[in-house]
Design a protein around this motif. Structure first.
Motif, PDB file in Angstrom:
ATOM      1  N   UNK A  75       5.071  -4.192   5.689  1.00 25.33           N
ATOM      2  CA  UNK A  75       4.463  -3.175   4.830  1.00 25.33           C
ATOM      3  C   UNK A  75       5.431  -2.771   3.740  1.00 25.33           C
ATOM      4  N   UNK A  76       4.955  -2.769   2.504  1.00 26.68           N
ATOM      5  CA  UNK A  76       5.739  -2.277   1.366  1.00 26.68           C
ATOM      6  C   UNK A  76       4.950  -1.136   0.722  1.00 26.68           C
ATOM      7  N   UNK A  84      -4.121   0.446  -6.808  1.00 32.47           N
ATOM      8  CA  UNK A  84      -3.461   1.536  -7.524  1.00 32.47           C
ATOM      9  C   UNK A  84      -2.164   1.914  -6.817  1.00 32.47           C
ATOM     10  N   UNK A  85      -1.054   1.645  -7.494  1.00 34.52           N
ATOM     11  CA  UNK A  85       0.262   1.945  -6.946  1.00 34.52           C
ATOM     12  C   UNK A  85       1.018   2.806  -7.954  1.00 34.52           C
ATOM     13  N   UNK A 131      -0.403   2.386   7.631  1.00 31.46           N
ATOM     14  CA  UNK A 131      -0.187   2.391   9.082  1.00 31.46           C
ATOM     15  C   UNK A 131      -1.445   1.942   9.815  1.00 31.46           C
ATOM     16  N   UNK A 132      -2.585   2.417   9.328  1.00 34.98           N
ATOM     17  CA  UNK A 132      -3.870   2.031   9.925  1.00 34.98           C
ATOM     18  C   UNK A 132      -4.067   0.518   9.847  1.00 34.98           C
ATOM     19  N   UNK A 133      -3.777  -0.047   8.702  1.00 33.44           N
ATOM     20  CA  UNK A 133      -3.928  -1.501   8.523  1.00 33.44           C
ATOM     21  C   UNK A 133      -2.950  -2.262   9.417  1.00 33.44           C
ATOM     22  N   UNK A 134      -1.691  -1.839   9.377  1.00 35.16           N
ATOM     23  CA  UNK A 134      -0.654  -2.564  10.119  1.00 35.16           C
ATOM     24  C   UNK A 134      -0.936  -2.527  11.624  1.00 35.16           C
ATOM     25  N   UNK A 135      -1.313  -1.362  12.127  1.00 37.14           N
ATOM     26  CA  UNK A 135      -1.581  -1.266  13.565  1.00 37.14           C
ATOM     27  C   UNK A 135      -2.779  -2.130  13.962  1.00 37.14           C
ATOM     28  N   UNK A 144       0.862  -1.191   0.000  1.00 35.24           N
ATOM     29  CA  UNK A 144       0.000   0.000   0.000  1.00 35.24           C
ATOM     30  C   UNK A 144       0.896   1.238   0.000  1.00 35.24           C
ATOM     31  N   UNK A 145       0.708   2.114  -0.994  1.00 33.34           N
ATOM     32  CA  UNK A 145       1.564   3.300  -1.079  1.00 33.34           C
ATOM     33  C   UNK A 145       1.093   4.426  -0.174  1.00 33.34           C
ATOM     34  N   UNK A 146      -0.170   4.411   0.212  1.00 32.49           N
ATOM     35  CA  UNK A 146      -0.697   5.439   1.103  1.00 32.49           C
ATOM     36  C   UNK A 146      -0.211   5.130   2.520  1.00 32.49           C
ATOM     37  N   UNK A 147       0.733   5.948   2.989  1.00 30.54           N
ATOM     38  CA  UNK A 147       1.367   5.639   4.279  1.00 30.54           C
ATOM     39  C   UNK A 147       0.372   5.665   5.433  1.00 30.54           C
ATOM     40  N   UNK A 148      -0.580   6.567   5.363  1.00 30.59           N
ATOM     41  CA  UNK A 148      -1.562   6.650   6.459  1.00 30.59           C
ATOM     42  C   UNK A 148      -2.440   5.410   6.492  1.00 30.59           C
ATOM     43  N   UNK A 149      -2.897   4.986   5.332  1.00 34.92           N
ATOM     44  CA  UNK A 149      -3.743   3.790   5.265  1.00 34.92           C
ATOM     45  C   UNK A 149      -2.949   2.544   5.643  1.00 34.92           C
TER      46      UNK A 149
END
Length: 230
Positions: free
Chosen positions: A30-31, A54-55, A15-19, A8-13
């Motif tokens: 995360x990549x 979309x990347x 981070x939300x997923x990973x947390x 996921x290129x959206x860092x905020x999203x």
């Protein structure tokens, strides 16, 4: 501990997923770009991959998905996308994704879908072989052949054919297929079943006799050596 790869290129999203996953005691990698993600997907061992459609840099989620399936990698993939059209869903399903979730989404739904994917992966196959006439399916190696000819099936096609074979001579409804093959508990209002059945017919029945996959008009489909009576 389950291991998930998030591309996921959206860092905020991301981070939300990973947390959210780590709170559920999962190990997460995360990549943020496609090439790095593909490398991790191929070299690592993952219970499932959460893949952004979309990347940047011209190497998007669809290309990653096609590359993975082209290499025979069957790791379950859940695609996340802001693209919600039916055509886009079908394109990704045909490319081999196991589930598709549009943005914005609730983490609880994403988690539930990942659990469904893991249940499918970890469900033991009590019957290693299924045979219908000259059609043979090895559920362990996921190998299929008819009349001694290998059938090149995508993961979803194999799962669909195996489900039909487990219910040989029985009519399976579209709802049964959506629930058991796509893990859907709702009708997505797409022609995804018809598309997969058509592709399966070309691979299973074209050039062979008798035809095995039959349409039961208005109900569903049946795998049988004889056409069901009207």
């Amino acid at each position: 501990m389950p291991r998930f790869l998030i591309i996921e290129d959206d860092t905020q999203n991301a981070r939300f997923l990973a947390e959210g996953m780590r709170e559920l005691q999962a190990e997460v990698c995360v990549c943020h770009d496609g090439m790095e993600g593909l490398t991790q997907a191929v070299t690592g061992h993952w219970e499932a991959i959460v893949l952004d459609r979309m990347l940047p840099d011209g190497f998007d989620g669809l290309k990653i998905l096609q590359a993975l399936r082209g290499m025979g990698n069957t790791t379950p993939v859940l695609v996340l996308s802001a693209l919600s059209t039916t055509d886009e869903r079908v394109r990704c399903l045909k490319a081999g994704c196991d589930d598709y979730l549009t943005k914005p989404f609730a983490f609880s739904e994403l988690h539930a879908r990942l659990e469904a994917l893991l249940r499918r992966v970890h469900t033991p196959a009590p019957i290693p072989m299924l045979e219908v006439a000259d059609l043979r399916l090895n559920l362990l190696s996921r190998y299929a052949e008819r009349g001694g000819t290998t059938l090149q099936l995508q993961p979803r096609e194999f799962r669909l054919l195996a489900f039909l074979a487990r219910h040989v001579d029985q009519t399976v409804t579209r709802t049964m297929l959506l629930e058991s093959v796509w893990d859907y508990r709702f009708d997505p209002q797409t022609n995804v079943i018809d598309v997969h059945i058509s592709r399966l017919r070309n691979k299973v029945d074209k050039g062979f006799n008798p035809p095995l996959i039959h349409t039961v008009r208005g109900v569903g489909y049946c795998l049988s050596t004889t056409a069901p009576t009207a």
